[in-house]
Motif scaffolding. Sequence first.
Motif, short mmCIF file in Angstrom:
data_model
loop_
_atom_site.label_atom_id
_atom_site.label_comp_id
_atom_site.label_asym_id
_atom_site.label_seq_id
_atom_site.Cartn_x
_atom_site.Cartn_y
_atom_site.Cartn_z
N GLY A 126 11.93 7.52 0.51
CA GLY A 126 10.64 8.19 0.43
C GLY A 126 10.35 8.87 1.74
O GLY A 126 10.65 8.34 2.82
N GLY A 136 10.99 13.06 -1.03
CA GLY A 136 12.03 12.05 -0.92
C GLY A 136 13.41 12.65 -1.03
O GLY A 136 13.59 13.87 -1.19
N LEU A 171 7.68 9.83 -7.05
CA LEU A 171 7.44 9.26 -5.72
C LEU A 171 6.01 9.50 -5.28
O LEU A 171 5.37 8.63 -4.68
#
Length: 342
Positions: free
Chosen positions: A45, A134, A166
């Motif tokens: 991330g 990410g 994400l």
Amino acid sequence: MHAREAPVGQLAAMAQEAVTVPELGALVSNEVAQWVPHEGYMLVGIDPLTGAGCFYAGQNGYSAAAVRLIARTDAAGGDAHRYSALIHGPRPVGVLSLGSSRYRDSRRLNEVMIAGGYGSEMRLVLKHRGLGWGALVLVRGLGDRPFSEDEAGHAARLSEPLALALKGFMAGRTLRPARPGRPPGVFVVAADGSVVGETESARHWLAEAAPMNMLVTCPARLDESLWCISVMAQHAARPVLSRIPAPTGWMALSAEPIAGSGRVAVVVRPATADMLLPTMAVLHGITDRERTVIEQLLTGLSAKQIARRLRMSPHTVNGHLKAIYRKIGVTGRDELMATFMS
């Protein structure tokens, strides 16, 4: 592809339900495997505002020493499919495989992949509206078939849905500073990536993210995170910031070169309101005008005072506040203030 698009469309909602980063990683890996089977994966991330890593999950991935080499060569700009090139380039995916004449001199291929028993790697950056959320690295072993052009095409189409997953995961974290209770922690990282000094509270701070985040629950991954943000700061010759979601709130990991020493100081502490506000804006779709209203609200001004300062009508300010409360999911001013000041 169309027959399988429904599960991908649900991925962002599913990601919000994930409690830990390893759960998120397994969810992403399982979904991607429908189009791109793989032996191992590494999901990172990224703080969308700074480009620094903020969490990690993986299985059968590269070693800590390999990650250090990759971070160094990526920062130097000397290898195939650098993350920055994929983020800003026309295609978010790149494949590096044994037998490719174009990249036969790649350090990552020869010193990381082949040495680690891998014959093919696919890198995919997860982008949405120009921001990188990410990166996903997929690997296959020596002797397995390399990733194909068709699989790279499938992966490219998954870049935005996975970025939204994400983003959804990060938006689902508690939006408040991590609870204090101890002073900020400081690590000193040498040029070779070794931690040559740390305060007593340093590792306690990063342990706040456990058990949610593999970045800090595995000591090797902790060292990698310090190494990567240190390389980033050293290469940029300026401070670098990463905001990290943790169970008790958001933490900040900041790195700054120590002049003339080749070392970097990395500070771990609760994220301040000033640090959280830009993150909240991108996570929840806060407009520039709404953000300005929040900034004034955090100084303690009333709606009428904000209206005078910003030369708006009180009705307009209250309209902005209602939109802010709805987007963030709070009931009113007191709850919003508590979010940033707790």
